[in-house]
Design a protein around this motif. Structure first.
Motif, PDB file in Angstrom:
ATOM      1  N   TYR A  53     -11.801 -10.538 -52.911  1.00 42.27           N
ATOM      2  CA  TYR A  53     -11.073  -9.502 -52.718  1.00 42.27           C
ATOM      3  C   TYR A  53     -10.550  -8.908 -52.575  1.00 42.27           C
ATOM      4  N   ASN A  54      -9.265  -9.659 -53.535  1.00 40.45           N
ATOM      5  CA  ASN A  54      -7.798  -9.709 -54.854  1.00 40.45           C
ATOM      6  C   ASN A  54      -7.072  -9.880 -53.371  1.00 40.45           C
ATOM      7  N   ILE A  55      -7.298 -10.466 -52.438  1.00 38.41           N
ATOM      8  CA  ILE A  55      -6.339 -10.761 -51.530  1.00 38.41           C
ATOM      9  C   ILE A  55      -5.656 -11.916 -51.371  1.00 38.41           C
ATOM     10  N   ALA A  56      -4.316 -11.938 -51.307  1.00 36.53           N
ATOM     11  CA  ALA A  56      -3.737 -13.380 -51.772  1.00 36.53           C
ATOM     12  C   ALA A  56      -2.622 -13.524 -50.093  1.00 36.53           C
ATOM     13  N   SER A  57      -2.526 -15.133 -49.687  1.00 34.29           N
ATOM     14  CA  SER A  57      -2.073 -15.292 -49.019  1.00 34.29           C
ATOM     15  C   SER A  57      -0.752 -15.397 -49.263  1.00 34.29           C
ATOM     16  N   ASN A  58       0.346 -14.942 -48.492  1.00 34.66           N
ATOM     17  CA  ASN A  58       1.511 -15.638 -48.799  1.00 34.66           C
ATOM     18  C   ASN A  58       2.451 -16.828 -48.100  1.00 34.66           C
ATOM     19  N   TYR A  59       1.443 -17.392 -47.775  1.00 32.97           N
ATOM     20  CA  TYR A  59       1.872 -18.724 -47.053  1.00 32.97           C
ATOM     21  C   TYR A  59       0.153 -20.294 -47.594  1.00 32.97           C
ATOM     22  N   VAL A  60       0.971 -20.852 -47.700  1.00 32.00           N
ATOM     23  CA  VAL A  60      -0.099 -21.983 -47.390  1.00 32.00           C
ATOM     24  C   VAL A  60      -0.989 -23.086 -46.698  1.00 32.00           C
ATOM     25  N   ALA A  61       0.667 -22.683 -45.279  1.00 30.36           N
ATOM     26  CA  ALA A  61       0.598 -22.988 -43.812  1.00 30.36           C
ATOM     27  C   ALA A  61       0.987 -22.892 -43.294  1.00 30.36           C
ATOM     28  N   MET A  62       0.758 -22.845 -42.137  1.00 33.12           N
ATOM     29  CA  MET A  62       1.932 -22.339 -40.688  1.00 33.12           C
ATOM     30  C   MET A  62       1.760 -23.662 -39.654  1.00 33.12           C
ATOM     31  N   CYS A  63       3.119 -23.172 -38.842  1.00 33.59           N
ATOM     32  CA  CYS A  63       2.535 -24.596 -38.031  1.00 33.59           C
ATOM     33  C   CYS A  63       3.525 -24.001 -36.652  1.00 33.59           C
ATOM     34  N   HIS A  64       2.729 -24.112 -35.875  1.00 28.52           N
ATOM     35  CA  HIS A  64       3.524 -23.556 -34.158  1.00 28.52           C
ATOM     36  C   HIS A  64       3.518 -23.992 -33.544  1.00 28.52           C
ATOM     37  N   TYR A  65       4.934 -24.408 -33.179  1.00 29.51           N
ATOM     38  CA  TYR A  65       5.216 -25.341 -31.470  1.00 29.51           C
ATOM     39  C   TYR A  65       5.107 -24.589 -30.500  1.00 29.51           C
ATOM     40  N   TYR A  66       4.735 -25.406 -29.547  1.00 28.12           N
ATOM     41  CA  TYR A  66       4.942 -24.722 -28.054  1.00 28.12           C
ATOM     42  C   TYR A  66       5.568 -25.050 -27.219  1.00 28.12           C
ATOM     43  N   PHE A  67       7.014 -24.564 -26.848  1.00 26.72           N
ATOM     44  CA  PHE A  67       7.956 -25.337 -25.501  1.00 26.72           C
ATOM     45  C   PHE A  67       7.820 -24.753 -24.691  1.00 26.72           C
ATOM     46  N   GLU A  68       8.339 -24.920 -23.486  1.00 26.92           N
ATOM     47  CA  GLU A  68       8.658 -24.114 -22.172  1.00 26.92           C
ATOM     48  C   GLU A  68       9.899 -23.105 -23.376  1.00 26.92           C
ATOM     49  N   THR A  69      10.816 -23.528 -23.333  1.00 31.63           N
ATOM     50  CA  THR A  69      11.998 -23.266 -23.535  1.00 31.63           C
ATOM     51  C   THR A  69      12.687 -23.281 -25.249  1.00 31.63           C
ATOM     52  N   ILE A  70      13.647 -22.691 -25.527  1.00 28.82           N
ATOM     53  CA  ILE A  70      13.981 -22.956 -26.740  1.00 28.82           C
ATOM     54  C   ILE A  70      15.209 -23.978 -26.375  1.00 28.82           C
ATOM     55  N   GLU A  71      15.547 -24.353 -25.169  1.00 31.30           N
ATOM     56  CA  GLU A  71      16.563 -25.748 -25.680  1.00 31.30           C
ATOM     57  C   GLU A  71      15.653 -26.829 -25.026  1.00 31.30           C
ATOM     58  N   ASP A  72      14.032 -26.676 -24.840  1.00 33.40           N
ATOM     59  CA  ASP A  72      12.825 -27.965 -24.716  1.00 33.40           C
ATOM     60  C   ASP A  72      13.034 -28.248 -26.231  1.00 33.40           C
ATOM     61  N   PHE A  73      12.977 -26.918 -26.904  1.00 34.31           N
ATOM     62  CA  PHE A  73      12.180 -27.218 -28.650  1.00 34.31           C
ATOM     63  C   PHE A  73      13.003 -27.678 -29.311  1.00 34.31           C
ATOM     64  N   LEU A  74      14.966 -27.492 -29.045  1.00 31.66           N
ATOM     65  CA  LEU A  74      16.238 -27.956 -29.864  1.00 31.66           C
ATOM     66  C   LEU A  74      16.199 -29.286 -29.206  1.00 31.66           C
ATOM     67  N   ASN A  75      15.781 -29.637 -28.847  1.00 31.18           N
ATOM     68  CA  ASN A  75      16.355 -31.298 -27.941  1.00 31.18           C
ATOM     69  C   ASN A  75      15.037 -32.032 -28.494  1.00 31.18           C
ATOM     70  N   ALA A  76      13.598 -31.741 -28.413  1.00 29.63           N
ATOM     71  CA  ALA A  76      12.865 -32.140 -29.045  1.00 29.63           C
ATOM     72  C   ALA A  76      12.955 -32.211 -30.613  1.00 29.63           C
ATOM     73  N   PHE A  77      13.080 -31.616 -31.154  1.00 25.97           N
ATOM     74  CA  PHE A  77      12.847 -31.652 -32.870  1.00 25.97           C
ATOM     75  C   PHE A  77      14.332 -31.973 -33.121  1.00 25.97           C
ATOM     76  N   MET A  78      15.860 -31.086 -32.974  1.00 22.22           N
ATOM     77  CA  MET A  78      16.455 -31.592 -33.430  1.00 22.22           C
ATOM     78  C   MET A  78      16.702 -32.696 -34.310  1.00 22.22           C
ATOM     79  N   PRO A  79      16.349 -33.912 -33.267  1.00 21.77           N
ATOM     80  CA  PRO A  79      16.979 -35.567 -33.509  1.00 21.77           C
ATOM     81  C   PRO A  79      16.490 -36.202 -34.711  1.00 21.77           C
ATOM     82  N   HIS A  80      15.009 -34.950 -34.756  1.00 25.67           N
ATOM     83  CA  HIS A  80      14.206 -35.289 -35.866  1.00 25.67           C
ATOM     84  C   HIS A  80      14.093 -34.934 -37.389  1.00 25.67           C
ATOM     85  N   ALA A  81      15.246 -33.502 -37.533  1.00 22.62           N
ATOM     86  CA  ALA A  81      15.057 -32.820 -38.350  1.00 22.62           C
ATOM     87  C   ALA A  81      15.593 -33.400 -39.630  1.00 22.62           C
TER      88      ALA A  81
END
Length: 81
Positions: A53-81
């Protein structure tokens, strides 16, 4: 709830190993983040091309992390970034 999305763009002349990403990288990521305060869930999507159908994706993968707050996400993610 916060949905933090990582987009892995399709790049010409590059290779993205989705099986490695799904079976090695993501389990490690989940191991590091899932015990953090505010973690809800994670999901992974694979970009799909429909050549007939000549339809291409702009992305090979997407990952969605769900956290209660932005602070929770940053506290969890940044030590490993």
């Amino acid at each position: 709830m916060l949905n933090y999305t990582l987009l892995h763009r399709e790049k010409e002349d590059s290779r993205f190993d989705f099986e490695y990403y799904l079976n090695v990288h993501m389990p490690r990521s989940i191991e590091l983040l899932s015990n953090a305060k505010g973690f809800v869930k994670v999901s992974v999507e694979k970009g799909v091309e429909l050549q007939e159908y000549n339809i291409a994706s702009n992305y090979v993968a997407m990952c969605h992390y769900y956290f209660e707050t932005i602070e929770d996400f940053l506290n969890a993610f940044m030590p490993h970034a």
